[in-house]
Each structure stands twice: as structure tokens, then as C-alpha cells.
Design an enzyme around this catalytic site. Sequence first.
Site, PDB file in Angstrom:
ATOM      1  N   SER A 105      39.464  53.435  35.053  1.00 20.89           N
ATOM      2  CA  SER A 105      38.036  53.170  35.289  1.00 20.89           C
ATOM      3  C   SER A 105      37.831  51.923  36.128  1.00 20.89           C
ATOM      4  O   SER A 105      36.831  51.244  35.998  1.00 20.89           O
ATOM      5  CB  SER A 105      37.325  53.010  33.951  1.00 20.89           C
ATOM      6  OG  SER A 105      37.895  51.919  33.248  1.00 20.89           O
ATOM      7  N   ALA A 145      38.586  52.376  42.033  1.00 18.53           N
ATOM      8  CA  ALA A 145      38.897  53.678  42.641  1.00 18.53           C
ATOM      9  C   ALA A 145      38.411  54.831  41.764  1.00 18.53           C
ATOM     10  O   ALA A 145      37.804  55.787  42.251  1.00 18.53           O
ATOM     11  CB  ALA A 145      40.403  53.801  42.885  1.00 18.53           C
ATOM     12  N   PHE A 156      39.488  35.104  55.873  1.00 17.68           N
ATOM     13  CA  PHE A 156      40.504  35.476  54.892  1.00 17.68           C
ATOM     14  C   PHE A 156      41.831  35.649  55.601  1.00 17.68           C
ATOM     15  O   PHE A 156      41.856  35.919  56.804  1.00 17.68           O
ATOM     16  CB  PHE A 156      40.108  36.773  54.171  1.00 17.68           C
ATOM     17  CG  PHE A 156      40.122  36.628  52.688  1.00 17.68           C
ATOM     18  CD1 PHE A 156      39.063  36.060  52.018  1.00 17.68           C
ATOM     19  CD2 PHE A 156      41.226  37.047  51.945  1.00 17.68           C
ATOM     20  CE1 PHE A 156      39.077  35.896  50.649  1.00 17.68           C
ATOM     21  CE2 PHE A 156      41.249  36.895  50.566  1.00 17.68           C
ATOM     22  CZ  PHE A 156      40.175  36.320  49.915  1.00 17.68           C
ATOM     23  N   ASP A 215      51.268  52.529  34.311  1.00 17.25           N
ATOM     24  CA  ASP A 215      51.125  53.796  33.576  1.00 17.25           C
ATOM     25  C   ASP A 215      51.208  55.031  34.475  1.00 17.25           C
ATOM     26  O   ASP A 215      52.054  55.904  34.276  1.00 17.25           O
ATOM     27  CB  ASP A 215      49.768  53.854  32.839  1.00 17.25           C
ATOM     28  CG  ASP A 215      49.522  52.678  31.917  1.00 17.25           C
ATOM     29  OD1 ASP A 215      50.014  51.577  32.221  1.00 17.25           O
ATOM     30  OD2 ASP A 215      48.839  52.852  30.906  1.00 17.25           O
ATOM     31  N   GLN A 226      53.876  42.607  46.412  1.00 13.70           N
ATOM     32  CA  GLN A 226      53.325  41.353  46.921  1.00 13.70           C
ATOM     33  C   GLN A 226      53.323  40.232  45.884  1.00 13.70           C
ATOM     34  O   GLN A 226      52.865  40.434  44.759  1.00 13.70           O
ATOM     35  CB  GLN A 226      51.887  41.577  47.392  1.00 13.70           C
ATOM     36  CG  GLN A 226      51.227  40.319  47.944  1.00 13.70           C
ATOM     37  CD  GLN A 226      49.948  40.638  48.672  1.00 13.70           C
ATOM     38  OE1 GLN A 226      48.893  40.795  48.075  1.00 13.70           O
ATOM     39  NE2 GLN A 226      50.023  40.772  49.989  1.00 13.70           N
ATOM     40  N   HIS A 255      51.623  36.767  45.463  1.00 15.19           N
ATOM     41  CA  HIS A 255      50.515  35.976  46.010  1.00 15.19           C
ATOM     42  C   HIS A 255      50.894  34.504  45.985  1.00 15.19           C
ATOM     43  O   HIS A 255      51.417  34.021  44.987  1.00 15.19           O
ATOM     44  CB  HIS A 255      49.260  36.220  45.164  1.00 15.19           C
ATOM     45  CG  HIS A 255      47.999  35.716  45.781  1.00 15.19           C
ATOM     46  ND1 HIS A 255      47.754  34.378  45.967  1.00 15.19           N
ATOM     47  CD2 HIS A 255      46.916  36.366  46.268  1.00 15.19           C
ATOM     48  CE1 HIS A 255      46.567  34.240  46.536  1.00 15.19           C
ATOM     49  NE2 HIS A 255      46.044  35.420  46.733  1.00 15.19           N
ATOM     50  N   LEU A 266      45.350  33.757  39.216  1.00 11.01           N
ATOM     51  CA  LEU A 266      45.169  33.620  40.643  1.00 11.01           C
ATOM     52  C   LEU A 266      44.133  32.577  41.030  1.00 11.01           C
ATOM     53  O   LEU A 266      43.071  32.504  40.433  1.00 11.01           O
ATOM     54  CB  LEU A 266      44.718  34.970  41.190  1.00 11.01           C
ATOM     55  CG  LEU A 266      45.004  35.186  42.655  1.00 11.01           C
ATOM     56  CD1 LEU A 266      46.495  35.218  42.874  1.00 11.01           C
ATOM     57  CD2 LEU A 266      44.371  36.477  43.103  1.00 11.01           C
ATOM     58  N   SER A 287      42.098  32.298  44.252  1.00 10.14           N
ATOM     59  CA  SER A 287      41.858  33.210  45.367  1.00 10.14           C
ATOM     60  C   SER A 287      42.193  32.591  46.715  1.00 10.14           C
ATOM     61  O   SER A 287      42.021  31.402  46.954  1.00 10.14           O
ATOM     62  CB  SER A 287      40.385  33.610  45.362  1.00 10.14           C
ATOM     63  OG  SER A 287      40.070  34.243  46.565  1.00 10.14           O
ATOM     64  N   GLU A 288      42.630  33.487  47.604  1.00 11.58           N
ATOM     65  CA  GLU A 288      42.807  33.124  49.005  1.00 11.58           C
ATOM     66  C   GLU A 288      41.490  32.625  49.600  1.00 11.58           C
ATOM     67  O   GLU A 288      41.481  31.954  50.631  1.00 11.58           O
ATOM     68  CB  GLU A 288      43.266  34.380  49.739  1.00 11.58           C
ATOM     69  CG  GLU A 288      43.907  34.151  51.063  1.00 11.58           C
ATOM     70  CD  GLU A 288      44.597  35.433  51.525  1.00 11.58           C
ATOM     71  OE1 GLU A 288      45.455  35.942  50.784  1.00 11.58           O
ATOM     72  OE2 GLU A 288      44.261  35.910  52.598  1.00 11.58           O
ATOM     73  N   ARG A 316      50.033  36.828  53.161  1.00 13.76           N
ATOM     74  CA  ARG A 316      50.550  36.318  51.893  1.00 13.76           C
ATOM     75  C   ARG A 316      52.068  36.295  51.811  1.00 13.76           C
ATOM     76  O   ARG A 316      52.648  35.376  51.232  1.00 13.76           O
ATOM     77  CB  ARG A 316      49.997  37.171  50.759  1.00 13.76           C
ATOM     78  CG  ARG A 316      48.521  36.963  50.590  1.00 13.76           C
ATOM     79  CD  ARG A 316      47.922  37.958  49.638  1.00 13.76           C
ATOM     80  NE  ARG A 316      46.502  37.669  49.481  1.00 13.76           N
ATOM     81  CZ  ARG A 316      45.683  38.413  48.761  1.00 13.76           C
ATOM     82  NH1 ARG A 316      46.116  39.498  48.137  1.00 13.76           N
ATOM     83  NH2 ARG A 316      44.417  38.088  48.653  1.00 13.76           N
ATOM     84  N   HIS A 374      51.626  40.041  42.171  1.00 13.59           N
ATOM     85  CA  HIS A 374      50.207  40.315  42.379  1.00 13.59           C
ATOM     86  C   HIS A 374      49.856  41.774  42.657  1.00 13.59           C
ATOM     87  O   HIS A 374      48.932  42.314  42.052  1.00 13.59           O
ATOM     88  CB  HIS A 374      49.709  39.451  43.529  1.00 13.59           C
ATOM     89  CG  HIS A 374      48.242  39.522  43.772  1.00 13.59           C
ATOM     90  ND1 HIS A 374      47.328  39.240  42.781  1.00 13.59           N
ATOM     91  CD2 HIS A 374      47.519  39.846  44.873  1.00 13.59           C
ATOM     92  CE1 HIS A 374      46.105  39.394  43.274  1.00 13.59           C
ATOM     93  NE2 HIS A 374      46.188  39.770  44.532  1.00 13.59           N
ATOM     94  N   ARG A 381      50.165  43.765  51.972  1.00 14.15           N
ATOM     95  CA  ARG A 381      48.729  43.984  52.048  1.00 14.15           C
ATOM     96  C   ARG A 381      48.007  42.713  52.465  1.00 14.15           C
ATOM     97  O   ARG A 381      48.343  41.630  52.010  1.00 14.15           O
ATOM     98  CB  ARG A 381      48.203  44.432  50.684  1.00 14.15           C
ATOM     99  CG  ARG A 381      46.702  44.536  50.626  1.00 14.15           C
ATOM    100  CD  ARG A 381      46.207  45.117  49.328  1.00 14.15           C
ATOM    101  NE  ARG A 381      46.377  44.246  48.177  1.00 14.15           N
ATOM    102  CZ  ARG A 381      45.661  43.147  47.932  1.00 14.15           C
ATOM    103  NH1 ARG A 381      44.735  42.751  48.789  1.00 14.15           N
ATOM    104  NH2 ARG A 381      45.880  42.443  46.849  1.00 14.15           N
ATOM    105  N   LEU A 415      40.375  45.880  47.788  1.00 14.32           N
ATOM    106  CA  LEU A 415      39.056  46.394  47.416  1.00 14.32           C
ATOM    107  C   LEU A 415      38.598  47.442  48.431  1.00 14.32           C
ATOM    108  O   LEU A 415      37.940  48.417  48.078  1.00 14.32           O
ATOM    109  CB  LEU A 415      38.048  45.252  47.291  1.00 14.32           C
ATOM    110  CG  LEU A 415      38.325  44.256  46.144  1.00 14.32           C
ATOM    111  CD1 LEU A 415      37.282  43.145  46.118  1.00 14.32           C
ATOM    112  CD2 LEU A 415      38.351  44.958  44.791  1.00 14.32           C
TER     113      LEU A 415
END
Lengths: 235, 578
Positions: free
Chosen positions: B12, B15, B114, B215, B234, B236, B246, B248-249, B280, B346, B388, B394
Site C-alpha cells: 500500500s 505504487a 537535486f 517480501d 544503492q 545513500h 536518512l 535527505s539529499e 549518490r 537505501h 538511481r 517517487l
Amino acid sequence: MNILIRIKRFDPERDSKPYWDEFRVEADPIDRLLDTLNTIKWTMDGTLTFRRSCAHGVCGSDAMRINGRNRLACKVLMRDVGNKVTIEPMLGYAVIKDLVVDMDRFFEKYRSVKPFLITYDNEPGTERLQSQAQREVYDEGTKCILCGACTGSCPSIWGNPDWVGPASIVNAHRFIFDSRDQGAAERLQLLSRKDGVWRCRTIFNCADACPRGIPVTDLIEQVKRAIVYGGPEEA
Amino acid sequence: MYHKFDVVIVGSGGAGLMAAMQLPNASVAVLTKVYPTRSHTGAAQGGVAAALGNREEDHWKWHMYDTVKGGDYLVDQPAAEILTRDAIDAVYELEHRGLPFNRTEDGLIDQRFFGGHTRNYGEGPVRRSCYAADRTGHMILQTMYQSSIKNEVRYFNEFLVLDLLINEGQACGVVALEIKTGEIHTFHGKAILFATGGYGRAWRVTSNAFACMGDGMSIAYRRGIPLQDMEMYQFHPTGIYKVGVLLSEAARGEGGKLLNGKGEYFMERYMPTLKDLAPRDIVSRCIVQEIKDGNGIDGKDYVYLDVRHLGAEKIAEKLPDITDFARNYLGVEPITEPVPIQPTAHYAMGGIPTDIDARVVLDSQWTPMPGFYAAGEVACVSVHGANRLGTNSLVDLIVFGRRAGKHMAKFIEETSHVPLPANHEEFSREYVDRLYSSTGGESAAHIRSELQNEMIDNVFVERTDEGLRHALDKIADLQEAYKKVQLQDKGKRFNTEMMEAIELGFLLDCSEATIHGALARTESRGAHFRLDYQKRDDVNWLKHTLAYRGTKAHDVRLDYKDVILIDDPIFKPKERKY
């Protein structure tokens, strides 16, 4: 540091009533209380049951009553709890097992206030416009992670389990005060009922409990004013 | 208990929910092992990239170029085109559903810098990341969940999926454990979507939630479906020292810089153009190099992230959550002190292989398995290749979640339910019963901890043949030990010890496939860096790894699939410099 952890335990499959269990644990002062609960579960008693996921205060799984106040176990550090900690499931919810409470009612109430954008216009080809000031008005409410700590800390909920509760009102506020939304009147009508905002007695437990620092009571007051004065613009 | 739906979605996060949104006329079940709003999408901080051009000139093709180059050319280029073109509409869709993006002075969606995102094919940084403070993932998850309430999606909260059901070559359902009661349920569907996320918990230091246990990847792998490019994992650069949470970048997007023990902003030396905003994989390797050169803080295994020069106001406005993390978990005040950081596990670039409609494919010939879909981190399209870019996770969720939903909507119109296979609950029931009745004396928590240490020691930023072989032997031992896991909690009701034991099995599978891919790939590309093969080798290795499960850890079969390139000189593989 050596810490005594007292935990209120209850497994309805096994126990006729709740009881207090005690564990003595070595912990680092900057360990999270959640780390300590994991240490107990992984090395001492595999039956100890609690929810957890992100472990850094953004998913809202591990809200529990820690030394009498609702907190996320992953945001409380051992150095802040003293050498004796008491942990209980949150009040105001049915206990499923140990520190795990039934959140289904909580989410039903959340859904009941229509916590989604309501619009009747056609969508534009690109984004809807919103000024920085309009965005700022409802910013606080968007931080909510639905952990239930506010609702479980509220004496009005303890007395009236049907009351919609602070978390739902915060999320209604988030849409009522969003300049893009056209459903404010529907939501204000829902919240002006018997189990709406008026059961709030401005006790401020909710604001103290919120792990995201949302001024919950203030937002509820803004919704009350919107009901009295007939809409968010006038509030 | 038996349930029948048109579509069964497992997971949930962004995606899964985005897919559910596309199916207003179908019966849809969403199974989640947490509550929907607890999904790990909610932890994403920085933003979602789309070439809206709200701050400066930008084009989807520039975004595509950055994605392909960022992925060290292991990206399937037609998929990257779809990712970056669809991103624009998908971001507008999120806004229309109510996502509270930060705004420009003109009321448009605001955008910021970014890592790895550039203008005009690498000339310099571009503001492409659409964001909501530093809680963009949280806002995507909340907005999608709120939309799903409006659409009356049916949720099964706190259900742990154990098995994928396949009959007549088609996916037709899943078997799940209801955590609250310990009951086994079968969900029968025409189409099954896995959107279960990654497996960061295989490493000791990770940004990932406890739920990120691999899973979906493992369940598919056990049913003969390969896992693609699992060696591409990856790390991070900026996890909170020791904790892994984390930072964030976005901190570097807003101007934060990395500082070593000599007081030097060292990224300028490695990557003169993009500096701290290099991708990264590169930044993580630079940090590891600095530490090896004795330039860690006080000679230790960490460096600093420095945002002091941004000033209190900008920090409070743009980076409120991550400053809170630094204060809370390190007792460090980012306004006046630099923050100790180290690379943290990450994101899985690899996963279940899919085509551009999120249909799972079974081999190097792109043979689809009808009825089976995967989207988000669990899937490998492949748009991230070997590394990535920040904010592209996202984008992946919303673009391919949406495409999965739209394709399933068509698919269920044209097909009927395939009957369930015989004894369809047998595997799951035996698995659970074995854990209940085992007296083998092994602890799942202990095995998991051994795994996490091994992975950080030998399957981390830098890899060698010797280290990977050590890790593989270790996994084989741990898999043997896993067969003897014994529980203390024998209850049916909310048995989280049972849940953790089942999830450990998933982690072991994903780790096994990761190590095999890494051992075979005798080159360095993106996040996969071999000390013993430090150059990228396009002649032999411009191809995707497919790992098929064997009976034991050492028996994995590897196959390879070509990377799809398009006929445009700008996207031709070349050396990656920033």
C-alpha cells in the site's frame, strides 16, 4: 545505563487480565526506546508484542503510553526516560495484545470527515494555482502521520468513545483551509454535530502528545470558529 | 478464508495505491502488512522530479539523459523515456488529487536542485525536484490514501503475504497470513500486482523501515521468477552516523556540503562541476575513500554534512524534518554544528523484471507471465540501471504504478479468473506450521543480525571477489540455521515473532541473489564497485543480470538480458563524469 522497564502485558489468548512485566536492560543513553524494546524481544522474551516500522518518527506505528504520556517509542531516547520506564498501550483503544491496540475505529473516524480534496470544477491542464500564503494556512495539518497519539491522550475520548477525536479534526482542517478545496461546508456540517468539534474541552493533551509538533488544539479551535462564523474565510 | 477480486494488490505504498486509483470499475483488494499510511513511501523526503520548467527552462529529454547517465547506462532507454515524459502528467495528477506542494511566488509548484539532475545534457544543476517541504513521500502517501477513501478501495490491513499462486502459466492469487488472528487467507484474482518495496533491512545500517524485508521479490523468486540486477543496490551517502536514518539529499540540493576531518569540502576535488550534487553512488564512494585516506572525523568512519551556512531561517523552512532527526538522534544542532553521517543502505535498483506496462517478464526473451504485475522498488523496469537518481524513486512509483493500474484495467476486461492450483494453501500452511512446531533452537533475530553484519562487511559500497565469496558461504550457513528457527511465541494472535521469522526468509533470498549477481559481474558500474575490477566494461557487461533460484545458496543460475538502447547519439554510453 541500566534501566528497569515495566510493561503492561495482555494476551487475551493466554491471560484473563492485564499484568505488569519487568525487564532489566543495559542501554546506551542515545538508544531509542524502540531499540530497547527490540533488545527485549530479540534476546529476552520473543512474545513481547508491539508495532514498529520506520523507526524514525514518520510512519506512526509505535505510539504508546510512556511514563504516562503518549509518545512514539522511536522518538524517545533512553537518556530522557530516567532509570525506570513504564510502558502501556495507549488509552482509549481496545488492546489486541500487549502494546498493540485496535486502530480500526480510529481510521473509520478519520474517513468519516471526508479527508480528501473535494472539487467540482474541471481540472486544469497543469497545476492549480495556490499562493505561498494560502499554502501556509493549512501546512501544520499536513504533517499528521495518523499515529493516534493525540486521540488516545484525550479525556473526552476516554469518556465518549464515539467522539470523532482530535486527529480527524486536524485532517478535516487540512482540507477545510485548503484554498483548492470546495467541500468545507460539508465537513463543517459533519463536525458541528454532537460528536463533532464541540466535545473538545480545550485540554491540550493532544498538542502535548503530537510527535509532529502540530498545534492540535489550535487547529480544532480554528474549525470551531469556522463553524460559528460560517466558513474558513471568516474564521 | 477465500476471497475473490478482479485485482489483488500487495503493498500500500505509492505504487500500489497509484495502481488502485486507476481501477474505479473493478473490485480491488489492497493487502498491506502495516496500515497503508505506515508504508515506507512515507519516509521519502526530498521530492519528485518532473521537467515542469517552473523555475527555469527544462525538458523531459534532459531528465531522461540524466536518468540514463546516472544509471551508468544500464538503463533501458525506452523505459527512461516513458518515466520522464509521464512524470509531468503524473505530478499534475498528484496536485489535482490535493498534494500540498510548496509553491513559487507565482503560485506554481516549486522546484529545487537535486543530485544528478542537470540542464542541457550535463551543463550544470537544474531545479527539477517538485517537493512538499522535506516530507514529499509522506504527502504522496497521504494524498493517495485520501484519494483511495474517496474511491472506496477495499483494504486488508496487517495481512502478510506468503505465496504467489500460479496456474496454467498465469498468476491467479496470493496466500496471506492475517496477523491479528493467525488465520490463512486465499485471495483469488485475475490480476496480481506486487508493490511491496525493497529489502534494505539486509544491511545493519539502513534508511529502510523494519517492513522493508524483500517480501515480494523473494516470493516471486521462490516461484521460479528471476530477480534482475540485484547487485545494483544503492547506498545513500548521508545516513545519520550509526543509526542509518536518512538526511535527505535535499540538504545538499539547498546548498549543504560534505566536510572531512581536515575541514575540507572534499567533493569539489572529486567532481568539479556538480560537486556535492553528484549522483549518490559517486558521493558514497568518495566518502568511503576519504575515510580510507584517514580523512574521517577524528580518523573514524564518518564525515560531516554541513548546512550551517544556509542559516536558521532556510533550514527551518526547507529542511525541518531532517534537522529534527539530527537533534533527536545525535543531539546535534545543525544550525550551529555539522552533522555526522555515513553511507546507509537505501534502495534496490534491481528486482522483479517487468516491461513498461509493469507486466512481469520471465526470461531474457521478455516472455510475460499473464496476470502478474510489479511496480515500484520491488520491480526492475529498468529505469534506474546501476544507480538511481534522487527523486526518481517517487517518479517510478507514480508513473509505473499508474501504468500497472491502467494495464490491469484492460487485462481484467479481456480475461476471466483462472482456477486456483490444487492444494494452493499447502506451501503456506506448512511454512507456518513448521515455524510453530520447530524445536531447532535457532533464533531468527540472531540469524538476521549475522546476515546484516555480513552484508555491511562484504556487500557494501566496495566489493571484492574474496569478500563476496565469504558472504555467499555465510548465507549458505545462515540458510541452514534458518531451517532450525524456533519461536518462543506459539500464539495465533498478533504473533510478530512469527512475522519476523517469515520475513527473515525473504531477506536471505534477496541477499543470495544480490551476492550472485555481484560476484559474477567483473566490472564496476554505478553502485556496483569492484576493487578488483575498477573499470566499466561495456563490451562484456552492458547487460542485465537475471538470477534464478536453485535449491541451495550456491546453486543460483544466472542468465543475462540485453540493455535496450535507442538510436540517438546523445544517449550512447560514454564515460560518466560530473
